[in-house]
Design a protein around this motif. Structure first.
Motif, PDB file in Angstrom:
ATOM      1  N   SER A 151      79.167  39.431 -40.362  1.00 54.29           N
ATOM      2  CA  SER A 151      80.150  38.901 -41.310  1.00 54.29           C
ATOM      3  C   SER A 151      79.988  37.390 -41.422  1.00 54.29           C
ATOM      4  O   SER A 151      79.348  36.762 -40.576  1.00 54.29           O
ATOM      5  CB  SER A 151      81.569  39.234 -40.843  1.00 54.29           C
ATOM      6  N   GLY A 152      80.588  36.814 -42.452  1.00 52.29           N
ATOM      7  CA  GLY A 152      80.582  35.357 -42.592  1.00 52.29           C
ATOM      8  C   GLY A 152      79.428  34.843 -43.426  1.00 52.29           C
ATOM      9  O   GLY A 152      78.554  35.591 -43.867  1.00 52.29           O
ATOM     10  N   ASP A 153      79.434  33.515 -43.604  1.00 54.74           N
ATOM     11  CA  ASP A 153      78.453  32.868 -44.472  1.00 54.74           C
ATOM     12  C   ASP A 153      77.172  32.464 -43.755  1.00 54.74           C
ATOM     13  O   ASP A 153      76.151  32.218 -44.386  1.00 54.74           O
ATOM     14  CB  ASP A 153      79.066  31.615 -45.126  1.00 54.74           C
ATOM     15  N   ILE A 174      66.348  54.853 -36.385  1.00 53.80           N
ATOM     16  CA  ILE A 174      67.050  53.714 -36.983  1.00 53.80           C
ATOM     17  C   ILE A 174      68.302  53.443 -36.162  1.00 53.80           C
ATOM     18  O   ILE A 174      69.052  54.367 -35.826  1.00 53.80           O
ATOM     19  CB  ILE A 174      67.442  53.990 -38.444  1.00 53.80           C
ATOM     20  N   ILE A 175      68.527  52.188 -35.829  1.00 53.91           N
ATOM     21  CA  ILE A 175      69.736  51.768 -35.118  1.00 53.91           C
ATOM     22  C   ILE A 175      70.510  50.824 -36.016  1.00 53.91           C
ATOM     23  O   ILE A 175      69.947  49.863 -36.557  1.00 53.91           O
ATOM     24  CB  ILE A 175      69.392  51.068 -33.794  1.00 53.91           C
ATOM     25  N   VAL A 176      71.784  51.095 -36.188  1.00 57.63           N
ATOM     26  CA  VAL A 176      72.670  50.219 -36.956  1.00 57.63           C
ATOM     27  C   VAL A 176      73.702  49.670 -35.984  1.00 57.63           C
ATOM     28  O   VAL A 176      74.450  50.432 -35.375  1.00 57.63           O
ATOM     29  CB  VAL A 176      73.378  50.977 -38.100  1.00 57.63           C
ATOM     30  N   LYS A 177      73.725  48.351 -35.830  1.00 57.76           N
ATOM     31  CA  LYS A 177      74.587  47.748 -34.810  1.00 57.76           C
ATOM     32  C   LYS A 177      75.305  46.532 -35.371  1.00 57.76           C
ATOM     33  O   LYS A 177      74.696  45.682 -36.015  1.00 57.76           O
ATOM     34  CB  LYS A 177      73.749  47.336 -33.597  1.00 57.76           C
ATOM     35  N   SER A 178      76.599  46.460 -35.128  1.00 59.95           N
ATOM     36  CA  SER A 178      77.369  45.291 -35.580  1.00 59.95           C
ATOM     37  C   SER A 178      77.105  44.113 -34.646  1.00 59.95           C
ATOM     38  O   SER A 178      76.946  44.285 -33.438  1.00 59.95           O
ATOM     39  CB  SER A 178      78.866  45.619 -35.619  1.00 59.95           C
ATOM     40  N   PHE A 179      77.067  42.913 -35.228  1.00 62.32           N
ATOM     41  CA  PHE A 179      76.829  41.684 -34.483  1.00 62.32           C
ATOM     42  C   PHE A 179      77.956  40.705 -34.766  1.00 62.32           C
ATOM     43  O   PHE A 179      78.208  40.352 -35.923  1.00 62.32           O
ATOM     44  CB  PHE A 179      75.495  41.037 -34.906  1.00 62.32           C
ATOM     45  N   ILE A 218      65.335  42.281 -30.570  1.00 67.90           N
ATOM     46  CA  ILE A 218      65.727  42.365 -31.980  1.00 67.90           C
ATOM     47  C   ILE A 218      64.788  41.545 -32.861  1.00 67.90           C
ATOM     48  O   ILE A 218      65.169  41.099 -33.944  1.00 67.90           O
ATOM     49  CB  ILE A 218      67.193  41.917 -32.193  1.00 67.90           C
ATOM     50  N   LYS A 219      63.567  41.365 -32.394  1.00 66.13           N
ATOM     51  CA  LYS A 219      62.611  40.513 -33.098  1.00 66.13           C
ATOM     52  C   LYS A 219      62.430  40.921 -34.560  1.00 66.13           C
ATOM     53  O   LYS A 219      62.319  40.082 -35.444  1.00 66.13           O
ATOM     54  CB  LYS A 219      61.267  40.543 -32.368  1.00 66.13           C
ATOM     55  N   ASN A 220      62.357  42.231 -34.827  1.00 67.44           N
ATOM     56  CA  ASN A 220      62.088  42.720 -36.181  1.00 67.44           C
ATOM     57  C   ASN A 220      63.334  43.274 -36.866  1.00 67.44           C
ATOM     58  O   ASN A 220      63.245  44.132 -37.744  1.00 67.44           O
ATOM     59  CB  ASN A 220      61.008  43.810 -36.130  1.00 67.44           C
ATOM     60  N   ILE A 221      64.478  42.756 -36.511  1.00 66.88           N
ATOM     61  CA  ILE A 221      65.746  43.246 -37.054  1.00 66.88           C
ATOM     62  C   ILE A 221      65.891  42.913 -38.540  1.00 66.88           C
ATOM     63  O   ILE A 221      65.321  41.933 -39.036  1.00 66.88           O
ATOM     64  CB  ILE A 221      66.923  42.635 -36.251  1.00 66.88           C
ATOM     65  N   VAL A 222      66.636  43.754 -39.237  1.00 65.59           N
ATOM     66  CA  VAL A 222      67.018  43.495 -40.623  1.00 65.59           C
ATOM     67  C   VAL A 222      68.524  43.263 -40.629  1.00 65.59           C
ATOM     68  O   VAL A 222      69.296  44.173 -40.328  1.00 65.59           O
ATOM     69  CB  VAL A 222      66.668  44.696 -41.535  1.00 65.59           C
ATOM     70  N   PHE A 223      68.951  42.040 -40.924  1.00 66.60           N
ATOM     71  CA  PHE A 223      70.380  41.734 -40.956  1.00 66.60           C
ATOM     72  C   PHE A 223      70.953  42.006 -42.348  1.00 66.60           C
ATOM     73  O   PHE A 223      70.354  41.626 -43.364  1.00 66.60           O
ATOM     74  CB  PHE A 223      70.633  40.273 -40.586  1.00 66.60           C
ATOM     75  N   VAL A 224      72.107  42.646 -42.379  1.00 67.30           N
ATOM     76  CA  VAL A 224      72.809  42.939 -43.628  1.00 67.30           C
ATOM     77  C   VAL A 224      74.242  42.435 -43.499  1.00 67.30           C
ATOM     78  O   VAL A 224      74.944  42.792 -42.550  1.00 67.30           O
ATOM     79  CB  VAL A 224      72.804  44.455 -43.936  1.00 67.30           C
ATOM     80  N   ASN A 225      74.664  41.616 -44.439  1.00 65.30           N
ATOM     81  CA  ASN A 225      76.033  41.105 -44.445  1.00 65.30           C
ATOM     82  C   ASN A 225      76.991  42.195 -44.916  1.00 65.30           C
ATOM     83  O   ASN A 225      76.660  42.981 -45.808  1.00 65.30           O
ATOM     84  CB  ASN A 225      76.122  39.881 -45.365  1.00 65.30           C
ATOM     85  N   ARG A 226      78.172  42.231 -44.320  1.00 69.46           N
ATOM     86  CA  ARG A 226      79.157  43.251 -44.704  1.00 69.46           C
ATOM     87  C   ARG A 226      79.533  43.159 -46.179  1.00 69.46           C
ATOM     88  O   ARG A 226      79.936  44.161 -46.781  1.00 69.46           O
ATOM     89  CB  ARG A 226      80.421  43.116 -43.843  1.00 69.46           C
TER      90      ARG A 226
END
Length: 208
Positions: A79-81, A48-53, A93-101
């Protein structure tokens, strides 16, 4: 044991994410976990990789991620809307899961658990090395030059003078950069360019 590699400068958030992921995988998968800072070396084999964008980073190549040799989950923290999902995410990053802070824990948990099932229980061949087929976005040579001066703190009038071009030309390139990477403000643009400079060393985008 699951190897989890994390890249996030916010120590408090990082610590919270470690507790959050440890609870998920002990409960859902009965797996213990080991955490490390994300590096080029451990990115290859991390489960698992957790990376800030920062804003706009979801459009560009991610050199550290494209050499992964095993299927696994990437969690992108933003971050952000604005949602960073779009139709032509780079292959790395085709299968990335984005999570908002600011995501509530129950929705973040649901996303991570589903992402794990999709990426691990139904593994696909990694497409990220097929760079020629990737739709990632880049700066033009002129935009790279202007970006270099923007990062140095020059305004568009200074840049026009330094490059011997009209100020409207510089302004137009700046607007094109913001539009290309879906950036809303000068602050977003500077964060994006700074991130691009730091994470694209093979290209040496802003070196003299």
């Amino acid at each position: 044991m699951l190897n989890i590699a994390i890249d996030d400068k916010d120590a408090l958030y990082r610590n919270g994410m470690e507790i959050f992921l440890e609870e998920i995988f002990l409960e859902e998968q009965k797996e213990s976990v080991q955490f490390n800072c994300l590096t080029k070396t451990n990115a290859i084999q991390a489960d698992i990789i957790v990376k800030s964008f920062v804003a706009g980073a979801e459009y560009i190549c991610q050199p550290m991620l494209k050499y992964r040799s095993k299927p696994g989950m990437i969690i992108g923290i933003y971050s952000g809307d604005k949602s960073p999902y779009h139709e032509k995410l780079p292959l790395c990053i085709k299968n990335i899961v984005f999570v908002n802070r600011s995501e509530p824990l129950y929705t973040a948990r649901k996303q991570v658990v589903q992402g794990w099932k999709d990426n691990i229980e139904n593994p696909e061949l990694l497409p990220c090395k097929k760079c020629l087929k990737c739709k990632y976005r880049t700066l033009t040579p002129q935009q790279m030059t202007i970006a270099k001066y923007l990062l140095r703190g020059n305004d568009i009038i200074d840049i026009a003078h330094l490059l011997g071009i009209h100020v409207k030309t510089v302004s137009a390139h700046k607007r094109l950069m913001m539009s290309k990477f879906n950036l809303s403000s000068d602050c977003d643009l500077l964060h994006f360019l700074n991130n691009l400079e730091k994470h694209s060393p093979p290209i040496h985008l802003f070196m003299d």
